[in-house]
Design a protein around this motif. Structure first.
Motif, PDB file in Angstrom:
ATOM      1  N   GLU A  81       0.979  -1.152   0.048  1.00  0.00           N
ATOM      2  CA  GLU A  81       0.109   0.162  -0.019  1.00  0.00           C
ATOM      3  C   GLU A  81       1.118   1.379   0.113  1.00  0.00           C
ATOM      4  O   GLU A  81       2.125   1.330   0.612  1.00  0.00           O
ATOM      5  CB  GLU A  81      -0.897   0.032   1.154  1.00  0.00           C
ATOM      6  N   GLY A  82       0.400   2.303  -0.537  1.00  0.00           N
ATOM      7  CA  GLY A  82       1.043   3.459  -0.604  1.00  0.00           C
ATOM      8  C   GLY A  82       0.116   4.687  -0.644  1.00  0.00           C
ATOM      9  O   GLY A  82      -1.049   4.456  -1.164  1.00  0.00           O
ATOM     10  N   ASN A  83       0.419   5.720   0.052  1.00  0.00           N
ATOM     11  CA  ASN A  83      -0.378   6.799   0.359  1.00  0.00           C
ATOM     12  C   ASN A  83       0.741   8.192   0.323  1.00  0.00           C
ATOM     13  O   ASN A  83       1.511   8.316   0.554  1.00  0.00           O
ATOM     14  CB  ASN A  83      -0.720   6.799   1.911  1.00  0.00           C
TER      15      ASN A  83
ATOM     16  N   TYR B 265       3.794  11.289   2.950  1.00  0.00           N
ATOM     17  CA  TYR B 265       4.156  10.081   2.062  1.00  0.00           C
ATOM     18  C   TYR B 265       4.246   9.190   3.051  1.00  0.00           C
ATOM     19  O   TYR B 265       4.963   8.978   4.017  1.00  0.00           O
ATOM     20  CB  TYR B 265       5.383  10.403   1.441  1.00  0.00           C
ATOM     21  N   LYS B 266       3.491   7.988   2.698  1.00  0.00           N
ATOM     22  CA  LYS B 266       3.363   6.650   3.508  1.00  0.00           C
ATOM     23  C   LYS B 266       3.345   5.258   2.639  1.00  0.00           C
ATOM     24  O   LYS B 266       2.850   5.366   1.682  1.00  0.00           O
ATOM     25  CB  LYS B 266       2.098   6.768   4.397  1.00  0.00           C
ATOM     26  N   SER B 267       4.148   4.543   3.004  1.00  0.00           N
ATOM     27  CA  SER B 267       3.916   3.108   2.327  1.00  0.00           C
ATOM     28  C   SER B 267       3.981   1.982   3.327  1.00  0.00           C
ATOM     29  O   SER B 267       4.414   2.044   4.477  1.00  0.00           O
ATOM     30  CB  SER B 267       5.271   2.820   1.431  1.00  0.00           C
TER      31      SER B 267
ATOM     32  N   ASP C 279       5.781  -0.330   7.821  1.00  0.00           N
ATOM     33  CA  ASP C 279       5.319   0.938   7.215  1.00  0.00           C
ATOM     34  C   ASP C 279       6.280   2.198   7.568  1.00  0.00           C
ATOM     35  O   ASP C 279       7.066   1.857   8.532  1.00  0.00           O
ATOM     36  CB  ASP C 279       4.103   1.490   7.546  1.00  0.00           C
TER      37      ASP C 279
ATOM     38  N   THR D  72      -4.812   6.639  -1.842  1.00  0.00           N
ATOM     39  CA  THR D  72      -4.074   5.269  -1.445  1.00  0.00           C
ATOM     40  C   THR D  72      -4.170   4.326  -2.567  1.00  0.00           C
ATOM     41  O   THR D  72      -5.533   4.424  -3.300  1.00  0.00           O
ATOM     42  CB  THR D  72      -5.247   4.871  -0.205  1.00  0.00           C
TER      43      THR D  72
ATOM     44  N   LYS E 191      -3.615   0.335  -3.161  1.00  0.00           N
ATOM     45  CA  LYS E 191      -3.206  -0.793  -2.556  1.00  0.00           C
ATOM     46  C   LYS E 191      -3.327  -2.202  -3.471  1.00  0.00           C
ATOM     47  O   LYS E 191      -4.452  -2.158  -4.308  1.00  0.00           O
ATOM     48  CB  LYS E 191      -4.263  -1.071  -1.494  1.00  0.00           C
TER      49      LYS E 191
END
Length: 884
Positions: free
Chosen positions: A359-361, A368-370, A391, A879, A881
């Motif tokens: 998942e990437g956000n 920035y989040k993965s 994460d 998001t 996924k």
């Protein structure tokens, strides 16, 4: 349709009364069953009666498996009444050449009653005389094979289990077998890959019978209803059998809303916060009382790392399966804590079928989040399983000069050498780096109160970015051991070690607003290297037995908790003031004012018991009690200066549940809590623990064929022994304070229709000071709205050209709240609206989440007398996924 019911019923009676036919079937080597029928009609008959493959069913939908145990010269209803409840000790899912087989491990599968039906693309079987004994709660496995979306096994009530197998595009074909060595076996074949389904030409459609259209429901991970929990009793118990309010927010809600903090999740229960909504500490208000991290559980063990002064941080939600909230006193099970309740973070556990998620956000304020979530077997026999969540997050904030960077990973290993023994070992690691040490907030004058200089910009940072630095390393390691001595006696042993390491840290903190209403006084704290460690251990035995007509589920346990802070040191020095309307940073610190250096230690030993009695099938009683022995010490690294205090307390609990009809539970309960207080009065007598006492009545019900659950509760909660100022010597305290909260709560969660989920809450809270030497009697409790409500609902289009598209809408209301116990200022009410757009197709998911859609300026909490905390402004997050 009546004709076919008569044929099947007649065949059942003939088999029971015809000894030759019964003997032939009893001697048969194959005990396979398969019956096809519509979901609208269910007929129970014995699996020893007929070869159902020889019956030409007029129906075109799914397979339904119907069984009763062998009873000569009796009818199925009588057999069910006489058959004891069987224990299902494990659930296994194995791959076959046709699809999968689901095994309910039980010592005698021939004594299980099974009735089946279909709903949408799901096959549902109810086993009416079985209990599930899984320490982790319900069994759920996603995508065990191509064409199968998920497999779920969960209790319906204390004597009924439900198996749900959901197909990805159509209802699967299910066949039932008995395994002499393992239990009850359901053979599942995806409809898209089988030719066993009758074709329309082979079927005879009854007159006026409508065509059955199989719908693709919402994705398999969108269940909002969790029918049973362990937080309310420490045993897996249906929620409607617990005589106290237990509310659950599952993983589906967390993902649908893109929540990042515990406070975000608990907002769905109408629970507010009393501090800044930054990704730092966690403190919420439940039933009028602060529930800080000291009331936080992790998989049932105490875990209050985030409550350490000077080291606030947020729990990472990457490996959290759901959050369960037990409202009201919980000391009978979990010891020392606030009377408002506890919240339990239930972590993800390994699955026996491989599952992979990436998942990437990206979002507002440079988010920035993965994250990844991998799980599956490590050995071919599936006795060794693993799960790995990780994460990384890098983000800014709507507050100037605030940022956060986090790295997190959590491995879990489960080893099950036999069906009676299981060991799970888990670990976590979090590294957090941020600019803000603690929530700073803004003065009330200039935000919610008038200021002649005008409104203070809500993104103003009143610390100093050239000085403020915070780095925290958090680790957890533990295990859970489970062993069944028999079908009725089990042992559970859990242990957790957790720590926080924080190096040298500085932080500039505001204190007050000067008379010009624009100059803020500040000081600087310099924290030395600090280590905090928690040790939690729990061992308990669960036994089921009868005494006369009473059925018992007895719980006896002992737990131990230790918390050490060493060293705890800081110095305070002056720091230049700041013009809040024109801040200038980078100023030179001043003189040292003082400091502190010590070592803190808390030891808590608890011995508890609980008996869940079934007086009758519809009348249940819960009795419990706990004795706690707690000692707290503060050492100032001077052997002659030690502050030590020991306390003991007994916490009882009594509850009753009456079910006039199966879906409805009426309940009443009485419970108490205690909270350790350090200090002495003017006569050098140590303070007694504060005590919480609650009376609660309510009703719980399951609606829409158990797809939607509702709870209505009325309660009175009183906290006594509160320390207040001694009128004869203001330098000391006296324990005469008392605060009371009365309220009504309403909660809904579940599925309204295929693809349409909802979670909603309404809370009415009247929280007041009823006795105090400082604050006026009748003053309202801080940060506690009289009315709060929340609604979050999602809908995914189940079929057609737009299948997989959907959206979500949330509305959160919090009424006026007092900023302090003197009630000198009020936080105004607000309505926040969130929204989301989704697209889900097979393994791919995309989402766009909008928080505070209309960019409402609101203040969600207050602290002390001069700080209020703004809620988040408008934010958007995207998001993507991919899951296999």
């Amino acid at each position: 349709m009546l004709f076919w019911q008569c044929v099947l019923l007649t065949a059942s009676i003939v088999t029971y009364t015809h000894p030759v036919l019964a003997q032939q079937i009893a001697n048969g080597t194959s005990r396979q069953l398969s019956l096809q029928q519509t979901a609208a009609n269910q007929v129970e008959l014995s699996h020893q009666i007929l070869n159902l493959n020889d019956i030409q069913s007029p129906l075109k939908s799914a397979t339904s498996l119907l069984r009763t145990p062998r009873q000569q010269n009796s009818v199925p209803e009588l057999s069910l009444a006489l058959t004891p409840v069987m224990l299902v000790t494990d659930v296994k899912v194995n791959t076959t050449n046709k699809g999968i087989e689901v095994i309910l491990v039980t010592p005698n599968s021939q004594k299980l009653f099974v009735s089946g039906r279909t709903e949408g693309n799901s096959y549902i079987a109810e086993i009416k005389n079985a209990q599930l004994q899984l320490a982790g709660g319900n069994f759920r496995q996603e995508k065990p094979a191509a064409g199968i979306a998920n497999v779920i096994v969960a209790p319906v009530d204390g004597n009924t289990l439900r198996l749900t197998v959901t197909g990805e595009t159509a209802v699967p074909v299910v066949e039932l077998f008995d395994s002499q060595t393992e239990g009850l076996v359901f053979g599942v074949t995806p409809s898209a890959t089988t030719a066993q389904q009758p074709t329309p030409s082979q079927q005879t459609k009854p007159e006026n019978q409508p065509e059955i259209e199989l719908e693709v429901t919402a994705p398999p991970d969108t269940d909002y209803r969790v029918p049973d929990t362990t937080t309310g009793t420490r045993t897996l118990t249906p929620n409607r059998d617990i005589p106290q309010t237990v509310q659950v927010v599952p993983r589906a809600v967390i993902e649908d809303q893109a929540d990042k903090r515990v406070g975000d999740v608990l907002r769905n229960l109408g629970i507010g916060q009393n501090s800044e909504p930054s990704r730092l500490g966690e403190s919420v208000i439940i039933r009028g009382f602060d529930v800080e991290a000291s009331n936080s559980l992790r998989d049932g063990l105490r875990d209050n790392l985030t409550s350490f002064i000077g080291t606030p941080f947020q729990n990472d939600l990457a490996n959290i399966e759901r959050i369960e909230v037990l409202k009201g006193p919980a000391s009978v099970l979990y010891g020392n804590g606030s009377p408002g309740g506890v919240y339990n973070l239930v972590t993800k556990q390994p699955l026996s079928t491989p599952y992979y998620s990436i998942e990437g956000n990206v979002g507002s304020y440079s988010l920035y989040k993965s994250s990844i979530d991998f799980t599956g077997p490590l050995t071919s026999d599936k006795k060794l399983l693993y799960r790995f969540n990780a994460d990384y997050e890098n983000s800014g904030s709507y507050i100037n000069n605030v940022y956060a960077e986090r790295t997190f990973f959590a491995p879990v290993i489960t080893w099950q050498p036999s069906r009676d023994t299981k060991l799970t070992v888990s670990g976590e690691y979090l590294n957090s780096r941020q600019a803000e040490l603690s929530p700073l907030g803004l003065p009330a004058i200039g935000t919610i109160l008038p200021n002649p200089n005008g409104k203070i910009p809500p993104n103003t940072y009143v610390g100093d970015p050239t000085q403020d630095r915070e780095k925290v390393t958090v680790g957890r390691a533990g295990y859970r051991f489970e062993h069944n001595f028999s079908d009725r006696w089990s042992l559970y042993n859990s242990f957790s070690y957790a720590f926080v390491e924080r190096p040298y840290t500085t932080n500039v903190t505001p204190t007050s607003l000067e008379a010009d209403n624009r100059t803020v006084d500040r000081f600087e704290q310099i924290w030395g290297p600090t280590s905090v460690s928690n040790l939690s251990q729990d061992t308990h035995v669960v036994g089921k037995f009868k005494t006369g007509f009473l059925e018992h589920q007895l719980l006896i346990g002992v737990d131990w908790y230790q918390r050490i802070v060493s060293p705890f040191s800081f110095i305070i020095r002056t720091f230049p003031t700041i013009d809040i309307y024109n801040p200038v940073y980078g100023q030179i610190p001043g003189d040292i004012l003082g400091g502190r250096k010590d070592k803190e230690r808390i030891d808590d030993l608890g011995i508890y018991f609980q008996d869940q009695l079934a007086i009758a099938p519809n009348l249940k009683l819960v009795l419990g009690g706990r004795g706690d022995f707690e000692e707290q010490k503060i050492l100032t690294f001077d052997p002659s200066s030690i502050t030590a205090q020991s306390n003991s307390a007994f916490s009882p609990r009594l509850g009753i549940v009456y079910q006039p009809i199966p879906p409805v539970s009426l309940y009443a309960s009485y419970s108490r809590s205690f909270d350790q207080v350090l200090g002495t009065d003017v006569n050098n007598n140590p303070f007694e623990p504060t005590r919480g006492t609650q009376y609660e009545v309510g009703v719980k019900t399951d609606l829409l064929d158990n797809k939607l659950s509702a709870t209505l509760a009325l309660y009175q909660l009183t906290q006594s022994n509160i320390v207040t100022t001694d009128p004869n010597d203001p330098t000391y305290g006296i324990q005469v304070g008392e605060q009371r909260s009365r309220g009504v709560e309403l909660f809904f969660t579940g599925e309204l229709a295929p693809g349409w989920n909802i979670i909603a809450a309404y809370n009415y809270t009247d929280g007041r000071v009823i006795r105090d030497n400082t604050f006026k009697v009748g003053s309202l409790l801080t940060n506690t709205p009289e009315n709060s409500a929340s609604l979050w609902t999602t809908y995914i289009i189940p079929k057609g050209k737009l299948q997989g598209f959907g959206g979500g809408l949330g509305v959160f209301y919090f009424g006026d709240r007092q900023g302090d116990l003197t009630n000198t200022y009020t936080l105004p009410s607000y309505v926040r609206t969130d929204a989301a757009l989704y697209y889900r197709h097979n393994q791919f998911q995309a989402a766009l989440n909008f928080q505070n859609l209309f960019d409402v300026l609101y203040y969600q909490g207050a602290y002390n007398f001069n700080r209020v905390f703004r809620g988040e402004p408008f934010e958007v997050e995207a998001t993507l996924k991919w899951q296999l």
